[in-house]
Design a protein around this motif. Sequence first.
Motif, PDB file in Angstrom:
ATOM      1  N   UNK A 166       0.824  -1.209   0.000  1.00 20.85           N
ATOM      2  CA  UNK A 166       0.000   0.000   0.000  1.00 20.85           C
ATOM      3  C   UNK A 166       0.860   1.262   0.000  1.00 20.85           C
ATOM      4  N   UNK A 167       1.936   1.221   0.766  1.00 22.63           N
ATOM      5  CA  UNK A 167       2.842   2.371   0.810  1.00 22.63           C
ATOM      6  C   UNK A 167       3.490   2.575  -0.552  1.00 22.63           C
ATOM      7  N   UNK A 168       3.919   1.491  -1.154  1.00 29.99           N
ATOM      8  CA  UNK A 168       4.566   1.591  -2.464  1.00 29.99           C
ATOM      9  C   UNK A 168       3.598   2.130  -3.510  1.00 29.99           C
ATOM     10  N   UNK A 169       2.369   1.637  -3.512  1.00 34.16           N
ATOM     11  CA  UNK A 169       1.394   2.124  -4.495  1.00 34.16           C
ATOM     12  C   UNK A 169       1.080   3.591  -4.304  1.00 34.16           C
ATOM     13  N   UNK A 170       1.003   4.037  -3.050  1.00 35.59           N
ATOM     14  CA  UNK A 170       0.730   5.448  -2.780  1.00 35.59           C
ATOM     15  C   UNK A 170       1.818   6.350  -3.352  1.00 35.59           C
ATOM     16  N   UNK A 171       3.035   5.816  -3.410  1.00 36.90           N
ATOM     17  CA  UNK A 171       4.165   6.594  -3.943  1.00 36.90           C
ATOM     18  C   UNK A 171       4.285   6.489  -5.459  1.00 36.90           C
ATOM     19  N   UNK A 172       3.457   5.675  -6.084  1.00 42.92           N
ATOM     20  CA  UNK A 172       3.558   5.460  -7.536  1.00 42.92           C
ATOM     21  C   UNK A 172       2.184   5.509  -8.206  1.00 42.92           C
ATOM     22  N   UNK A 173       1.460   6.611  -8.087  1.00 41.65           N
ATOM     23  CA  UNK A 173       0.129   6.688  -8.708  1.00 41.65           C
ATOM     24  C   UNK A 173       0.229   6.695 -10.226  1.00 41.65           C
ATOM     25  N   UNK A 174      -0.749   6.050 -10.865  1.00 41.15           N
ATOM     26  CA  UNK A 174      -0.825   6.048 -12.323  1.00 41.15           C
ATOM     27  C   UNK A 174       0.395   5.467 -13.016  1.00 41.15           C
ATOM     28  N   UNK A 175       0.992   4.449 -12.422  1.00 42.29           N
ATOM     29  CA  UNK A 175       2.295   3.980 -12.908  1.00 42.29           C
ATOM     30  C   UNK A 175       2.262   2.633 -13.622  1.00 42.29           C
ATOM     31  N   UNK A 176       1.332   1.739 -13.250  1.00 45.38           N
ATOM     32  CA  UNK A 176       1.409   0.357 -13.711  1.00 45.38           C
ATOM     33  C   UNK A 176       0.309   0.009 -14.709  1.00 45.38           C
ATOM     34  N   UNK A 177       0.662  -0.877 -15.645  1.00 40.39           N
ATOM     35  CA  UNK A 177      -0.310  -1.392 -16.607  1.00 40.39           C
ATOM     36  C   UNK A 177      -1.113  -2.540 -16.033  1.00 40.39           C
ATOM     37  N   UNK A 178      -0.454  -3.388 -15.248  1.00 44.35           N
ATOM     38  CA  UNK A 178      -1.104  -4.553 -14.638  1.00 44.35           C
ATOM     39  C   UNK A 178      -0.629  -4.663 -13.193  1.00 44.35           C
ATOM     40  N   UNK A 179      -1.567  -4.896 -12.279  1.00 40.12           N
ATOM     41  CA  UNK A 179      -1.238  -5.184 -10.876  1.00 40.12           C
ATOM     42  C   UNK A 179      -1.862  -6.519 -10.517  1.00 40.12           C
ATOM     43  N   UNK A 203      -6.281   0.634  -7.870  1.00 39.86           N
ATOM     44  CA  UNK A 203      -6.873   1.359  -8.995  1.00 39.86           C
ATOM     45  C   UNK A 203      -6.130   2.671  -9.239  1.00 39.86           C
ATOM     46  N   UNK A 204      -5.794   3.370  -8.167  1.00 40.24           N
ATOM     47  CA  UNK A 204      -5.082   4.642  -8.297  1.00 40.24           C
ATOM     48  C   UNK A 204      -3.676   4.447  -8.857  1.00 40.24           C
ATOM     49  N   UNK A 205      -3.081   3.284  -8.616  1.00 39.76           N
ATOM     50  CA  UNK A 205      -1.721   3.023  -9.095  1.00 39.76           C
ATOM     51  C   UNK A 205      -1.686   2.560 -10.547  1.00 39.76           C
ATOM     52  N   UNK A 206      -2.863   2.335 -11.143  1.00 40.54           N
ATOM     53  CA  UNK A 206      -2.928   1.907 -12.537  1.00 40.54           C
ATOM     54  C   UNK A 206      -2.801   3.081 -13.498  1.00 40.54           C
ATOM     55  N   UNK A 207      -2.226   2.822 -14.656  1.00 40.07           N
ATOM     56  CA  UNK A 207      -2.316   3.747 -15.776  1.00 40.07           C
ATOM     57  C   UNK A 207      -3.688   3.566 -16.436  1.00 40.07           C
ATOM     58  N   UNK A 208      -4.069   4.491 -17.279  1.00 40.49           N
ATOM     59  CA  UNK A 208      -5.326   4.357 -18.013  1.00 40.49           C
ATOM     60  C   UNK A 208      -5.252   3.111 -18.889  1.00 40.49           C
ATOM     61  N   UNK A 209      -6.318   2.316 -18.866  1.00 44.20           N
ATOM     62  CA  UNK A 209      -6.338   1.047 -19.587  1.00 44.20           C
ATOM     63  C   UNK A 209      -5.759  -0.104 -18.797  1.00 44.20           C
ATOM     64  N   UNK A 210      -5.401   0.170 -17.545  1.00 40.48           N
ATOM     65  CA  UNK A 210      -4.762  -0.846 -16.718  1.00 40.48           C
ATOM     66  C   UNK A 210      -5.718  -1.879 -16.160  1.00 40.48           C
ATOM     67  N   UNK A 211      -5.139  -2.959 -15.628  1.00 43.04           N
ATOM     68  CA  UNK A 211      -5.916  -4.113 -15.165  1.00 43.04           C
ATOM     69  C   UNK A 211      -5.404  -4.571 -13.804  1.00 43.04           C
TER      70      UNK A 211
END
Length: 306
Positions: A166-179, A203-211
């Motif tokens: 959770x901490x890592x995702x909070x520091x990387x918003x909109x970064x990943x294609x797949x989680x 969801x917040x850590x996903x890029x647009x079109x992410x899954x």
Amino acid sequence: MSSSDNAGFIPPTKEEDFGLNGMDLIIDGWFHERGVMWPGQSMSLKVEEVLYHGRSLYQDVLFFRSSDHGNVLVLDGVIQVTERDEFAYQEMICHIPMFSHPNPKRVLVIGGGDGGVLREVCRHDVEKVVICEIDKDVIEKSKLYLPSLAKGYDDPRVEVKVMDGNVFMADNPGHFDVIITDSSDPIGPAAALFEAPFYKNMYAALREGGIICTQGECMWLHLDIIKPLISKVAEFATTVEYAYTTIPTYPSGQIGFVIATKGKEEGCKEPSRRDDSIEKVLKYYNGDLHKAAFTLPSFARRAIFE
């Protein structure tokens, strides 16, 4: 399934705060799984040799060599991996979201300390894979006792974070294609991984079109968990679906996946691409099975989506 990540989880400090002691479940040379989430039934495997038993900061950890299922990982008394059938889970939790994305380049794995999901993700042409596993003991021991899974750690594209996901995702918003979240059951350190706030953080850590794809429990046993989780995720995700795989050593021989998208209106029931070079080396996943995995028995479809 493997170890998990949980914001705010306090590691147990007393013997009674841990889950079941794996060694106590070995009786007359057989390991007998006892799970509070599947009362009245048990999975038993014949034990040839105990390879390791100890308590990490978070859970009871047991590895043993079985007579017919290869090496086995048990966390808090619950079977997570056997070498004989692990591919049925690892391939499906990975390749359903990966092949549903047209061009996944950045992937985050939460949990999955045994390395099986990493192994499968690394079959794809990705740029970077980050794994956040809170229990370093699971990583280290899996490298010793489950090398066929843990070989994913050797890939130079993999970055290991022993920390709260959770901490890592909070520091990387909109970064990943797949989680992909490969978690144990919603008890102890994994409980928060089945609640809406964790899904919102993914969801917040996903890029647009992410899954997002997460371990989603068993339709035969846990509709009371699956239904409300699907309903909560549907409040903010573009689409949310439930797929499943069959695997003999998980309770009732079935485990599901909650799959959600961000800005992908068509969902994930159809692969967005195919790769014969990957499919030909897999043991379970293929494009046809991808589509079939979303076809649910009537009782489950009604209970989850109606």
